[in-house]
Enzyme design. Structure first.
Site, PDB file in Angstrom:
ATOM      1  N   SER A  19       0.844  -1.194   0.000  1.00 37.47           N
ATOM      2  CA  SER A  19       0.000   0.000   0.000  1.00 37.47           C
ATOM      3  C   SER A  19       0.876   1.239   0.000  1.00 37.47           C
ATOM      4  O   SER A  19       2.003   1.228   0.525  1.00 37.47           O
ATOM      5  CB  SER A  19      -0.906   0.010   1.232  1.00 37.47           C
ATOM      6  OG  SER A  19      -1.568   1.255   1.360  1.00 37.47           O
ATOM      7  N   TYR A  76      -2.444  -0.414  10.558  1.00 40.26           N
ATOM      8  CA  TYR A  76      -2.444  -0.738   9.130  1.00 40.26           C
ATOM      9  C   TYR A  76      -1.157  -0.267   8.467  1.00 40.26           C
ATOM     10  O   TYR A  76      -0.502  -1.029   7.731  1.00 40.26           O
ATOM     11  CB  TYR A  76      -3.663  -0.087   8.469  1.00 40.26           C
ATOM     12  CG  TYR A  76      -3.746  -0.297   6.969  1.00 40.26           C
ATOM     13  CD1 TYR A  76      -4.121  -1.522   6.439  1.00 40.26           C
ATOM     14  CD2 TYR A  76      -3.462   0.746   6.086  1.00 40.26           C
ATOM     15  CE1 TYR A  76      -4.202  -1.720   5.067  1.00 40.26           C
ATOM     16  CE2 TYR A  76      -3.543   0.560   4.718  1.00 40.26           C
ATOM     17  CZ  TYR A  76      -3.914  -0.669   4.210  1.00 40.26           C
ATOM     18  OH  TYR A  76      -3.991  -0.855   2.851  1.00 40.26           O
TER      19      TYR A  76
END
Length: 699
Positions: A576, A589
């Site tokens: 990501s 995250y």
């Protein structure tokens, strides 16, 4: 002949259906009925024909046209466009041009001159075999029960004993013009015969109506099946049982260990796909006392032989003392010995104008107590090759029980395998797609990015294992992709990437399905959002379990397979932008995604010496089709940025440098780049697919 199929072939002809059809449509109907049962003919094998009166497009006159299955195609699925159409008067005229058996191949060059109505479907080498039979409807099939007669040492006597004068017999002759003339002569001299058996080849039957022809074919095969049942009842099969089968789980566990090893040893020039078969018919043969002498004789029917090579490789293994490590240690020598033997066969049989020797590796691998492995350039071919060898087993079962089985003579086998016409057909094959022969496993495969990635890899010829924890979504995705690309190339497997045993067993399942692994796309994920003081230990651990530990576990299993195969490998992490650029209220995250990126760098260092490449794709803001945006993450990010779903997509688009939205297909394109040879000199690299974000620049 099969030990599991019903004893008799059913008569499936439907008069009402057939009556509503045209003559060409009835040919398709007849062909599909015959091809629907593999005891009648194997995939792509056999052919059917009808001689039909049609209006000549040039003269307007009624002319006799031969409709015959064209080169390639399968009887079970053939449609009208699978048939060649040729003027019968021109085919008869070819007899005047024939110069003898040494000029057989030149006759194929004349067939296009007989084409009716500019039909582009190329005529097959079997066209004369149908043209010169003086009956309007002809079936040529390869039933196991008939080939068992045809491959027996005393096949002529057996044919007479079973069928009397109803079915005739001709000695072996390579398919072509000469054999067509033989068939024509036989029909003229035996007007009451309904068909004949070709030694070491198959069955020809004919009739004056399509139904009569079909029913004769089914009836003759059933007569042979019934005769074999009476002859083999109570008799010892294949010399009796030499070893016992291992249980089903043990057989699959051994297959999972051996198939990558075999694949690696035979994929030096091009990657192979594997298929495993431990059916009752296979186990009866591989466990028998006569396994080795019968396997050494090779197959008989030309169709069997073309798919399975001159003979199989029998793996040294004693299931009573299942030392798999010893088998693995000896595989390289066994495979090398097979190659030497194959080269010697080529050298003994080659002609001055023979094509160069082809891949010298075995196609069929037989293992006592375990089953059969088949390897080929794609999954469908590997599976079909296995089906053909099961046909060959059924043939050997019958003929060796009632007589003495004989394979095709070595020179005849070579002349078919290295037929110049077959070589020309291979040369016309289209260039393979970029990932043909490659096997990919995609975690999170039922989600937006995972499924888009699977589609991209499948479009380039890869086989794909969809791995996901969501069984319902996985079933839906597998059904969708199987329908679009074919059931041979897609497999589902439920894997919870946080559970070590689930990962190990899931990869083992994938290996047995396709033979190994080339590409791991590690994509399983989740997303969470919470301020640090509201981030629970459970939420932190959940992120770490899936996005860090999960990526470690699947990578470790992939590396084990890559090193077993020794033909390189490819890992693509879907991380990501948040792994490079921090975001508010997403510490768990972002930290886990950063761990992914660094794990990829570490693995790139470990794998480089063995041509194992590891690269990372960093998406950002892929809202459409992504499962992680379907729940709390969407609400949490919308809350963080004070907007709703539609506003969030617009906000991300406007935040990007390029002012563009990012979709799953965009991520899939970057994954494909890293998975393909287009990036063959890249490892340890990152591609950001985020429409431009200065914070995530890697420099």
């Amino acid at each position: 002949m099969s030990t599991t199929a019903p004893k008799r072939l059913a008569n499936l002809w439907d008069d009402a259906k057939a009556a509503a059809m045209s003559e060409p449509e009835r040919l398709v109907y007849r062909s599909n009925l015959l091809g629907s049962d593999k005891r009648v003919t194997n995939y792509g094998g056999g052919n059917t024909s009808s001689k039909i009166m049609q209006k000549d497009p040039l003269t307007g006159q009624e002319v006799e046209v031969l409709w015959v299955k064209g080169s390639g195609g399968d009887s079970a699925s053939i449609k009208l466009d699978g048939f060649s159409t040729l003027y019968m008067d021109k085919l008869r005229a070819l007899k005047g041009l024939y110069r003898g058996v040494e000029f057989e191949d030149e006759m194929v060059g004349y067939l296009p001159h007989a084409t009716f109505n500019l039909n582009p479907r190329a005529a097959s080498i079997d066209t004369p075999l149908h043209a010169y039979v003086n009956h309007p409807y002809v079936d040529h099939m390869h039933p196991d029960a008939i080939i068992a007669i045809a491959a027996s040492k005393n096949s002529k006597e057996l044919t007479k004993q079973i069928f009397g004068d109803t079915i005739g017999w001709l000695p072996w002759k390579k398919p072509g013009f000469e054999l067509g003339l033989w068939l024509g002569k036989y029909c003229e001299e035996n007007p009451n015969a309904k068909g004949l058996i070709l030694e070491s080849h198959g069955l020809f039957t004919w009739g004056d109506t399509p139904k009569e022809c079909y029913e004769t074919t089914i009836g003759i095969i059933n007569q042979a099946i019934e005769w074999f049942e009476g002859q083999t009842e109570g008799k010892t099969i294949f010399g009796g049982q030499a070893v016992q089968s291992l249980d089903a789980d043990a057989r699959r566990a051994i297959a999972a260990r051996l198939m990558p090893k075999i694949r690696g040893l035979i994929s030096e020039d091009s990657h192979k796909l594997g298929h495993f078969d431990d059916s009752a018919a296979v186990l009866e043969f591989v466990n028998s006392k006569n396994l080795r002498p019968l396997a050494a004789l090779g197959t008989s029917c030309p169709d069997h032989f073309l798919r399975t090579k001159i003979r199989p490789l029998v793996i040294d293994f004693n299931p009573a003392n299942p030392d798999v490590d010893a088998v693995i240690a000896g595989l390289a020598d066994q495979i090398a010995a097979y190659r030497v033997d194959y080269q010697a066969y080529y050298d003994r049989c080659k002609h001055d104008n023979s094509p160069p020797v082809r891949d010298p590796n075995a196609v069929v691998y037989l293992m006592p107590g375990v089953g059969m492995f088949t390897f080929a350039k794609d999954k469908a071919t590997a599976r079909i090759s296995g089906e053909f060898y099961v046909n060959a087993i059924n043939v050997m079962r019958g003929s060796s029980t009632v007589s003495e089985y004989q394979g095709l003579p070595e020179q005849e086998a070579f002349d078919i395998e290295y037929w110049l016409l077959e070589e020309a057909k291979l040369a016309r094959m289209p260039k393979p797609k970029s990932l043909v022969g490659k096997i990919a496993l995609v975690t999170g495969g039922a989600g937006g990015i995972g499924k888009a990635t699977a589609v991209r890899l499948l479009r380039e010829g890869a086989c794909v294992v969809l791995a996901d924890i969501d069984e319902t979504a996985l079933t839906t995705a597998n059904d969708e992709l199987s329908k679009a690309f074919g059931a041979d190339v897609v497999r589902p497997v439920i894997i919870n990437v946080t559970k070590e045993e689930a990962v190990i067993s899931g990869f083992a399942h994938a290996v047995v399905e396709f033979g190994g692994l080339d590409i791991l796309v590690s994509n399983a994920g989740l997303a969470s959002s919470a301020p640090i003081e509201e981030t629970t230990l459970e939420l932190w651990n959940k992120n770490m379990d899936i996005l860090s530990t999960g990526y470690f576990l699947v990578s470790r299993e992939a590396f084990r397979l890559f090193r077993a195969q020794k033909i390189g490998g490819n890992v693509v992490f879907v991380a990501s932008k948040n792994g490079l650029a921090a975001s508010p209220n997403a510490s768990a995250y972002c930290t886990a995604k950063a761990a992914e990126i660094h794990l990829a760098r570490c693995l790139a260092l470990e794998g480089a010496a063995e041509q194992i490449r590891v690269n990372t794709v960093n998406p950002d803001a892929v809202l459409r089709g992504s499962k992680i945006w379907a729940g709390e993450w969407l609400e949490q990010r919308a809350s963080t940025y004070k907007t709703d779903k539609d506003g969030l997509e617009e906000m991300y688009r406007e935040r990007s440098m390029l002012k563009r939205s990012v979709f799953p297909e965009d991520i899939a394109e970057a994954i494909y780049f890293f998975a393909s040879d287009a990036s063959s000199k890249s490892t340890g690299n990152i591609i950001n697919v985020d429409a431009g974000n200065a914070q995530s620049f890697t420099r």
